[in-house]
Design a protein around this motif. Structure first.
Motif, PDB file in Angstrom:
ATOM      1  N   HIS A 124      44.620  14.742   2.955  1.00 50.99           N
ATOM      2  CA  HIS A 124      43.751  13.571   3.094  1.00 50.99           C
ATOM      3  C   HIS A 124      44.485  12.490   3.876  1.00 50.99           C
ATOM      4  CE1 HIS A 124      41.411  10.032   1.944  1.00 50.99           C
ATOM      5  NE2 HIS A 124      40.432  10.852   1.625  1.00 50.99           N
ATOM      6  N   PRO A 125      43.819  11.880   4.879  1.00 48.40           N
ATOM      7  CA  PRO A 125      44.550  10.992   5.799  1.00 48.40           C
ATOM      8  C   PRO A 125      45.223   9.797   5.102  1.00 48.40           C
ATOM      9  CG  PRO A 125      42.180  10.917   6.188  1.00 48.40           C
ATOM     10  CD  PRO A 125      42.419  12.060   5.270  1.00 48.40           C
ATOM     11  N   THR A 126      44.585   9.224   4.068  1.00 46.61           N
ATOM     12  CA  THR A 126      45.211   8.039   3.469  1.00 46.61           C
ATOM     13  C   THR A 126      45.792   8.341   2.089  1.00 46.61           C
ATOM     14  OG1 THR A 126      43.021   7.427   2.670  1.00 46.61           O
ATOM     15  CG2 THR A 126      43.824   6.334   4.686  1.00 46.61           C
ATOM     16  N   ARG A 127      45.058   9.071   1.273  1.00 43.84           N
ATOM     17  CA  ARG A 127      45.521   9.246  -0.111  1.00 43.84           C
ATOM     18  C   ARG A 127      46.225  10.585  -0.339  1.00 43.84           C
ATOM     19  NH1 ARG A 127      40.535   8.863  -3.512  1.00 43.84           N
ATOM     20  NH2 ARG A 127      39.424   9.334  -1.595  1.00 43.84           N
ATOM     21  N   GLY A 128      46.131  11.492   0.634  1.00 44.44           N
ATOM     22  CA  GLY A 128      46.742  12.811   0.463  1.00 44.44           C
ATOM     23  C   GLY A 128      48.243  12.708   0.254  1.00 44.44           C
ATOM     24  N   ILE A 129      48.759  13.605  -0.598  1.00 41.03           N
ATOM     25  CA  ILE A 129      50.177  13.530  -0.952  1.00 41.03           C
ATOM     26  C   ILE A 129      51.076  13.602   0.269  1.00 41.03           C
ATOM     27  CG2 ILE A 129      52.023  14.799  -2.086  1.00 41.03           C
ATOM     28  CD1 ILE A 129      49.988  15.626  -4.121  1.00 41.03           C
ATOM     29  N   ILE A 130      50.682  14.403   1.242  1.00 42.48           N
ATOM     30  CA  ILE A 130      51.562  14.589   2.396  1.00 42.48           C
ATOM     31  C   ILE A 130      51.788  13.255   3.090  1.00 42.48           C
ATOM     32  CG2 ILE A 130      51.784  15.726   4.627  1.00 42.48           C
ATOM     33  CD1 ILE A 130      50.258  18.075   3.447  1.00 42.48           C
ATOM     34  N   ASN A 131      50.692  12.560   3.358  1.00 44.63           N
ATOM     35  CA  ASN A 131      50.855  11.280   4.055  1.00 44.63           C
ATOM     36  C   ASN A 131      51.448  10.203   3.158  1.00 44.63           C
ATOM     37  OD1 ASN A 131      50.057  12.355   6.399  1.00 44.63           O
ATOM     38  ND2 ASN A 131      48.087  11.282   6.552  1.00 44.63           N
ATOM     39  N   GLY A 138      58.661   5.913   5.552  1.00 46.42           N
ATOM     40  CA  GLY A 138      58.413   5.059   6.698  1.00 46.42           C
ATOM     41  C   GLY A 138      57.728   5.714   7.874  1.00 46.42           C
ATOM     42  N   ILE A 139      57.119   6.886   7.646  1.00 45.72           N
ATOM     43  CA  ILE A 139      56.411   7.532   8.755  1.00 45.72           C
ATOM     44  C   ILE A 139      54.914   7.370   8.517  1.00 45.72           C
ATOM     45  CG2 ILE A 139      55.944   9.729   9.922  1.00 45.72           C
ATOM     46  CD1 ILE A 139      58.741  10.623   9.015  1.00 45.72           C
ATOM     47  N   HIS A 140      54.207   7.019   9.561  1.00 46.78           N
ATOM     48  CA  HIS A 140      52.760   6.922   9.436  1.00 46.78           C
ATOM     49  C   HIS A 140      52.172   8.300   9.725  1.00 46.78           C
ATOM     50  CE1 HIS A 140      48.809   5.150   9.366  1.00 46.78           C
ATOM     51  NE2 HIS A 140      48.551   5.739  10.524  1.00 46.78           N
ATOM     52  N   GLY A 141      51.736   8.976   8.680  1.00 44.76           N
ATOM     53  CA  GLY A 141      51.234  10.343   8.844  1.00 44.76           C
ATOM     54  C   GLY A 141      49.942  10.375   9.633  1.00 44.76           C
ATOM     55  N   PRO A 142      49.721  11.481  10.356  1.00 47.73           N
ATOM     56  CA  PRO A 142      48.504  11.605  11.157  1.00 47.73           C
ATOM     57  C   PRO A 142      47.305  11.984  10.296  1.00 47.73           C
ATOM     58  CG  PRO A 142      49.794  13.594  11.324  1.00 47.73           C
ATOM     59  CD  PRO A 142      50.575  12.674  10.432  1.00 47.73           C
ATOM     60  N   GLY A 143      46.127  11.926  10.894  1.00 48.61           N
ATOM     61  CA  GLY A 143      44.937  12.425  10.214  1.00 48.61           C
ATOM     62  C   GLY A 143      44.888  13.931  10.411  1.00 48.61           C
TER      63      GLY A 143
ATOM     64  N   SER B  40      40.426  11.374  -8.882  1.00 44.89           N
ATOM     65  CA  SER B  40      39.919  10.944  -7.585  1.00 44.89           C
ATOM     66  C   SER B  40      40.970  10.168  -6.794  1.00 44.89           C
ATOM     67  CB  SER B  40      38.660  10.099  -7.765  1.00 44.89           C
ATOM     68  OG  SER B  40      39.023   8.880  -8.377  1.00 44.89           O
ATOM     69  N   LEU B  41      42.053   9.736  -7.472  1.00 42.11           N
ATOM     70  CA  LEU B  41      43.123   9.037  -6.754  1.00 42.11           C
ATOM     71  C   LEU B  41      43.947  10.018  -5.914  1.00 42.11           C
ATOM     72  CD1 LEU B  41      44.326   6.719  -9.669  1.00 42.11           C
ATOM     73  CD2 LEU B  41      42.861   6.118  -7.724  1.00 42.11           C
ATOM     74  N   LEU B  42      43.850  11.322  -6.233  1.00 45.29           N
ATOM     75  CA  LEU B  42      44.548  12.382  -5.514  1.00 45.29           C
ATOM     76  C   LEU B  42      46.059  12.267  -5.613  1.00 45.29           C
ATOM     77  CD1 LEU B  42      42.525  12.612  -2.167  1.00 45.29           C
ATOM     78  CD2 LEU B  42      42.012  13.644  -4.375  1.00 45.29           C
ATOM     79  N   THR B  43      46.555  11.516  -6.582  1.00 45.50           N
ATOM     80  CA  THR B  43      48.006  11.321  -6.663  1.00 45.50           C
ATOM     81  C   THR B  43      48.661  12.504  -7.366  1.00 45.50           C
ATOM     82  OG1 THR B  43      47.602  10.105  -8.682  1.00 45.50           O
ATOM     83  CG2 THR B  43      47.983   8.821  -6.669  1.00 45.50           C
ATOM     84  N   PHE B  44      49.974  12.618  -7.092  1.00 47.81           N
ATOM     85  CA  PHE B  44      50.737  13.666  -7.738  1.00 47.81           C
ATOM     86  C   PHE B  44      51.442  13.063  -8.946  1.00 47.81           C
ATOM     87  CE2 PHE B  44      54.359  16.528  -8.212  1.00 47.81           C
ATOM     88  CZ  PHE B  44      53.683  17.716  -8.282  1.00 47.81           C
TER      89      PHE B  44
END
Ligand code: ADP
Ligand code: MG
Lengths: 287, 275, 331
Positions: A124-131, A138-143, B40-44
C-alpha cells in the motif's frame, strides 16, 4: 490360432486419452478456427485474420504482449540467478540451512491469490509496511502498485518471492548430484572459490538450470492469477499480460478476440521455448 | 573454513530470510486476529484486542456459510480429480513404459503439449457446454484431470521403469489377467511416486484459481480460491476478515507440507538431475 | 506324460534371427539342461516354451497338446526366474499363494497348500516375512515354492543359481536335484555354467548361435562331443583344440585332446614343450606348456607331480582319447 495377447493392453490408455483429447486437444485445435471468427454469445462469423489485426493495432493489446515477455524473462532470470546462489549458500553447511530451505519453500505451496492479496496490502503506497519501513530510514517509498511504470515489476518481485523456493530446491537437488571429486580435482589444480563456481558448479548443474529456466519461463508466460489478484492489469493497462487480456476479452464477450490472444500465447511459448530446448540439447551433445 | 564467519553469515541469512519470508505470514496471522478498526491501519503490530475466534466465526458464517460450501466443493473436486489422475496416469505410464510401439511418440508429444501449451479457455468452455458439463463439478474434475495428466504420466513412467519386468512375467505365469497384473502387482509398488503425485496435485488443484474462474462460475459451485477472491472485493475494508480467510486457505497446504515435505520436493524437482 | 516337444522352432526379433529351427524332445520326468554361451538364445527358447515370448514359426507340444499359442498360465508350466521375481509388497505366504488367490481358490485351501509347501522347503518360520527380509537362498526357495504350488507338468528354470555365492550354489544344486527326484516332474533348466549342466542334467542340450549343437547325456557329451564347439564347452579345464597345420598333421580339420588325457614324461613323448605356468589345485595340478608345432597345451596331472617353470617336458595323448573333427571351427 491367434497370437497371445499383450499383457499391456491399449485400453489402459483409453480413459486418459479420451479426457485429454476432448478437453485439451480438441479445444486447442478449435482455437485456431475460433480465432478467425467474430464470436460472441449469439453467433460465430468467419472474419479471417481480423482479430489478429486488431490485436496488433490496439496499443494496450501490444503492451500486453510485451509485458508478458518482460514478466517471463525477468522472473525466470531472477529465479535462475538467485536460485543458484541461494542453493550454493544453503548447501555450504550454513548454520540453520535446513530451516531456511523449509521457510523459503513454503510460499511455493501457498495460494497465489492469498499471496497476491497480502502483498497488495503490504505494498500500500502510504500505509503499507514496506513503505512505512522505508520511511523510517528516510526513504520515500514509491507507489508500488499505483505507479504505472512500476506495477508490473512489483508483481514480478512477488512472483520471485513466491517461486524462488522451488528454483532453490531444484538447484539443491542438482548440486547434490555433482560428485565431490570434481571439486577435489579442481582444488588440487589450484582453483579459487570463484573459479570453482564458474568452472565446476555452473556447467555441472546445467540440467537443473534447464529445468528452472524452462519451468519458470513457461510459468511466467502463462502467469495470470498473481497479476489478477494484485493489479487486475492496472493501473490502466500498464500491467496487463496476455493471460489477463484473454480473460478481459472473454468477460467483455469478445470470444473470438480472446481466443486469438490464446493462439498468440501458444505461438509466443513455442517461439521462446522450442529454440531454447534445441539450444540446451545441442550444447549437451558438445559436452 | 572459518566457523565463526560461517556462524555470522548463517545468522545474517537467517535474519534476512525471516524478514523476507516469515514476516508476511506473521502479518497475515496478526491481522487475522485484529478488530476491524485495528486491522484497517495495516500496521505490523500485535492486535490491540485478540479476536481470532470471533473473526473465524464471522468469516465462516459470512454470505450464508459460503466458505464451508467452498471448502466442500474444493475438497470434492480435489479428491475426485486426484484419485482419477493417479489411476489414469499410472495406467498410461505403465503401458507407455512397458510396451514400446509407434504410439509412444504420439503419447510423448501429447505429454509435452500438456506440459507446455496453455489451455485454450474459450474453446474449452464451448466443448464443456456442448457436453453439458460447463459450470458443473464433474466438468471441473475432468478439466483438472486433463491438465494434470502430463505431469502424472511422466512421473509414473519413470518410476515404473525401475520395477523389473520379471514381476509382470511371474504374475502372467501365475495366471494374472492384464488388469490383475496392474492392480495387484504394479499399482501397490507405485506407492512412493503415488504419494508424490497425490500431494503435489492436491495442492495444485486446491490452490487453483484460474480454472474455476473460467469453468466453474456460479454461487453454488464456488471454490476456496474463488471465495477468497470474491471476499477481496466484498470485504475491501474488513481486512481482519480478509486475512482470516487467507489464513484459512494457507492452513491446508501447510499441514500437507509438514507431513509430506520430502515427497513434495521429490515430485517438484524430478528431472532436475537427469534433465 | 509331460513330454515337451519342440518342432522346428524359429524366432526373430525384427530382422534378426535368434532361433534357427530348434527341434527337440524332452521326455517325461527328465531333467533337461540348456547350456551355451551368453546370448546364444537359451532364455529366449525357455520363454517361448513358457509362452512369455511368441514363436515366429514352429510348434510346441506339452503333454501331447499343442500349446504354441496358448496363454502361459494354460500351459501347465511354472517358472523360476534368475532374479526370483518375488512380489516385494507381499509376504512369503502371499507370494506362494498368489496364483491360487488370483484363481479365487478358497482361503482354507490356499492356507493348507502353502503350509505344506513351506514345510517341504523349510520356509514355515518365514511365512510372514517380506522378500526383502530374506537371504538369497531363502528367496530362491520361495520362488521354487511359488512354482511348486501351481502343480505344473513342467518346471522351467532360467539361471536360478547365478545370483548366489559359490557355497550356496553347490548346496542349491543338491537341493534342486533332490526336488527333482521327489517330484518326478519334467524340468528344463537354463544355465551358461557347464558344471551345473554336467552335475544336474539327465540330458544336456548345447545351444550355440540359435542352433542345437548336440543333445545327449552328460557323459556322452564329454566322451563323444559332436563338434569342436561342444568339445570346448563341456569339461574343465577346456579341451586343447588345434586347427590348421597341427590338425592337418593328425589328418582332420580340428584336433582335440583333453588335459586329463595327456601324459607327461621327462624323457620322451609325442610333443616336446616347455612349462610356462603351473596351477596347483591340491589334488590336481594344471600345467600350461608351450609346445613346438602346436602352441599352448594344458595338461592335468596328479597334485604331487614334481614340476618347475621353464622345465622341458614331453607330452603324449592317451590312446583312444583323441578327438578328430572333420567339420567345424574352434569357437
Ligand atoms: N526382446 C528382444 N528384442 C531383440 N533382441 C532380443 C530380445 N530378447 C533377446 N534378444 C537377443 O536375443 C539373443 C538371445 O538372448 P537370450 O535368449 O537372452 O540369450 P541367453 O539367455 O542365452 O544369454 C541375444 O542376442 C539378445 O540380444
Ligand atoms: Mg539368459
Amino acid at each position: 490360432m491367434s497370437r497371445t495377447k499383450s499383457p499391456y493392453p491399449y485400453w489402459f490408455i483409453l480413459p486418459a486419452a479420451v479426457i485429454f483429447t476432448v478437453l485439451f486437444l480438441v479445444p486447442t485445435l478449435a482455437s485456431f478456427w475460433f480465432s478467425l471468427t467474430r464470436w460472441d454469445l449469439f453467433s460465430v462469423e468467419f472474419i479471417g485474420i481480423e482479430n489478429y489485426r486488431q490485436f496488433f493495432r490496439e496499443p494496450f493489446l501490444i503492451q500486453g504482449l510485451f509485458n508478458t515477455v518482460i514478466y517471463a524473462v525477468t522472473t525466470s532470470a531472477a529465479k535462475t540467478v538467485l536460485g543458484l546462489l541461494l542453493a550454493v549458500l544453503l548447501t555450504s553447511g550454513l548454520w540453520g540451512q535446513g530451516f531456511l530451505r523449509t521457510v523459503m519453500f513454503f510460499p511455493v505451496l501457498v495460494s497465489t491469490i492469498g499471496v497476491g492479496i497480502t502483498f497488495t496490502v503490504l505494498m500500500h503506497p502510504t500505509r503499507g509496511i514496506i513503505n512505512v519501513a522505508l520511511a523510517a530510514i528516510g526513504i520515500h517509498g514509491p507507489g508500488w502498485l499505483t505507479d504505472p511504470t512500476l506495477a508490473l515489476y512489483s508483481v514480478v518481485l512477488v512472483d520471485v518471492w513466491k517461486g524462488i523456493g522451488l528454483a532453490t530446491v531444484i538447484y539443491i537437488a542438482g548440486l547434490a548430484s555433482i560428485s565431490p571429486e570434481y571439486y577435489e580435482a579442481a582444488r588440487i589444480d589450484g582453483a579459487t572459490r570463484t573459479q570453482l563456481f564458474f568452472r565446476v558448479t555452473v556447467p555441472l548443474v546445467k540440467p537443473a538450470t534447464v529445468t528452472v529456466v524452462t519451468l519458470s519461463l513457461i510459468g511466467g508466460l502463462r502467469s495470470f492469477d498473481l497479476i489478477w489478484a494484485m493489479t487486475r492489469g492496472g493501473p490502466g493497462f500498464s500491467s496487463d499480460v496476455l493471460a489477463s487480456v484473454i480473460y478481459k476479452q472473454y468477460q467483455a464477450g469478445f470470444y473470438g478476440l480472446s481466443t486469438a490472444g490464446n493462439v498468440i500465447l501458444f505461438a509466443l511459448i513455442a517461439v521462446i521455448i522450442l529454440p531454447l530446448t534445441l539450444w540446451f540439447n545441442r550444447k549437451e551433445v558438445e559436452l | 573454513m572459518n566457523s565463526r564467519r560461517q556462524l555470522f553469515t548463517g545468522l545474517a541469512a537467517l535474519a534476512a530470510t525471516i524478514v523476507i519470508f516469515v514476516l508476511p505470514f506473521l502479518f497475515i496471522f496478526l491481522t487475522a486476529a485484529k478488530t476491524k478498526q485495528d486491522a484497517s491501519l495495516l500496521t505490523f503490530t500485535l492486535p490491540q484486542q485478540w479476536q481470532l475466534w470471533q473473526n473465524f466465526m464471522d468469516v465462516v458464517s459470512a454470505r450464508d456459510y459460503m466458505l464451508l460450501l467452498a471448502y466442500f466443493n474444493s475438497t470434492v473436486i480435489t479428491v475426485a480429480a486426484v484419485a482419477l489422475l493417479v489411476l489414469f496416469g499410472a495406467m498410461v505410464g505403465y503401458v507407455l513404459q512397458r510396451r514400446p510401439s509407434r504410439w509412444n511418440t504420439l503419447i510423448f508429444a501429447c505429454v509435452m503439449i500438456g506440459l507446455m501449451v496453455p489451455p485454450a479457455v474459450v474453446p474449452t468452455i464451448w466443448v464443456l457446454q456442448w457436453l453439458d458439463l460447463f459450470k458443473t463439478r464433474t466438468g471441473m474434475v475432468l478439466i483438472q484431470i486433463a491438465y494434470g495428466l502430463a505431469f502424472a504420466v511422466l512421473l509414473f513412467r519413470s518410476f515404473i521403469a525401475t520395477i523389473p519386468r520379471d514381476l509382470d512375467e511371474a504374475a502372467i505365469i501365475d495366471g494374472a489377467k492384464p488388469w490383475q497384473i496392474f492392480f495387484r502387482v504394479i499399482l501397490p509398488l507405485l506407492k512412493p511416486v503415488t504419494v508424490t503425485v497425490i500431494v503435489v496435485q492436491s495442492i495444485a488443484i486446491f490452490n487453483d484459481f484460474t480454472n474455476p474462474l473460467y469453468y466453474l462460475p456460479g454461487r453454488e459451485n464456488v471454490t476456496v480460491q474463488l471465495t477468497l477472491y470474491n471476499f477481496q472485493s466484498q470485504f475491501g475494508t474488513e481486512f481482519n476478515l480478509l486475512f482470516m480467510n487467507i489464513l484459512l486457505v494457507t492452513i491446508p497446504p501447510l499441514i500437507v507440507f509438514i507431513f509430506f515435505n520430502r515427497q513434495i520436493v521429490a515430485g517438484m524437482t524430478a528431472g532436475a538431475v537427469k534433465g | 506324460m509331460a513330454r515337451v516337444v519342440l518342432e522346428n522352432i524359429c524366432k526373430s526379433f525384427g530382422s534378426v534371427d535368434i532361433m534357427k529351427g530348434i527341434s527337440l524332445t524332452v521326455e517325461d520326468g527328465e531333467f533337461c539342461v540348456f547350456v551355451g554361451p551368453s546370448g546364444c538364445g537359451k532364455s529366449t527358447l525357455l520363454r517361448m516354451i513358457s509362452g512369455l515370448e511368441t514363436v515366429s514359426s514352429g510348434r510346441i507340444l506339452i503333454d501331447g497338446e499343442d500349446v504354441t499359442y496358448a496363454e502361459p498360465s494354460r500351459r501347465g508350466i511354472a517358472m523360476v526366474f534368475q532374479s526370483y521375481a518375488l512380489y516385494p509388497h507381499l509376504t512369503v505366504r502371499e507370494n506362494i499363494g498368489f496364483g491360487l488367490s488370483l484363481a479365487r481358490r478358497p482361503k482354507a485351501e490356499i492356507e493348507e497348500r502353502v503350509g505344506k509347501i513351506a514345510e517341504t522347503l523349510q520356509l514355515s518360520h518365514l511365512l510372514d516375512r517380506k522378500p526383502k527380509a530374506l537371504s538369497g537362498g531363502q528367496r530362491q526357495r520361495v520362488a521354487i515354492g511359488r512354482a511348486i504350488i501351481r502343480d505344473p507338468k513342467v518346471f522351467l528354470f532360467d539361471e536360478p543359481l547365478s545370483n548366489l555365492d559359490a557355497a550356496l550354489r553347490s548346496q542349491m544344486r543338491v537341493e534342486l536335484t533332490d526336488l527333482h527326484a521327489k517330484l518326478k516332474a519334467t524340468m528344463i533348466y537354463v544355465t551358461h555354467d557347464q558344471v551345473e549342466a554336467m552335475t544336474m542334467a539327465d540330458k544336456i542340450v548345447v545351444l550355440n548361435g540359435g542352433r542345437i549343437e548336440q543333445v545327449g547325456a552328460p557323459m556322452t557329451l564329454y566322451n563323444e562331443p559332436a563338434s569342436p564347439f561342444v568339445a570346448g564347452f563341456i569339461g574343465s579345464p577346456k579341451m586343447n583344440l588345434y586347427d590348421g597345420d597341427a590338425a592337418a598333421r593328425e589328418g582332420c580339420m580340428v584336433y582335440g585332446i583333453r588335459p586329463e588325457h595327456i601324459s607327461l614324461s621327462a624323457t620322451d613323448g609325442k610333443w616336446r614343450g616347455t612349462v610356462r605356468h603351473i596351477e596347483r589345485l591340491g589334488a590336481d595340478l594344471i600345467a600350461h606348456l608351450t609346445v613346438d608345432g602346436l602352441g599352448d597345451l594344458v595338461a592335468r596331472c596328479p597334485g604331487d607331480t614334481p614340476m618347475v617353470i621353464g622345465e622341458t617336458l614331453f607330452a603324449s595323448p592317451v590312446a583312444g582319447k583323441e578327438h578328430k573333427f572333420e567339420r567345424g571351427a574352434i569357437g
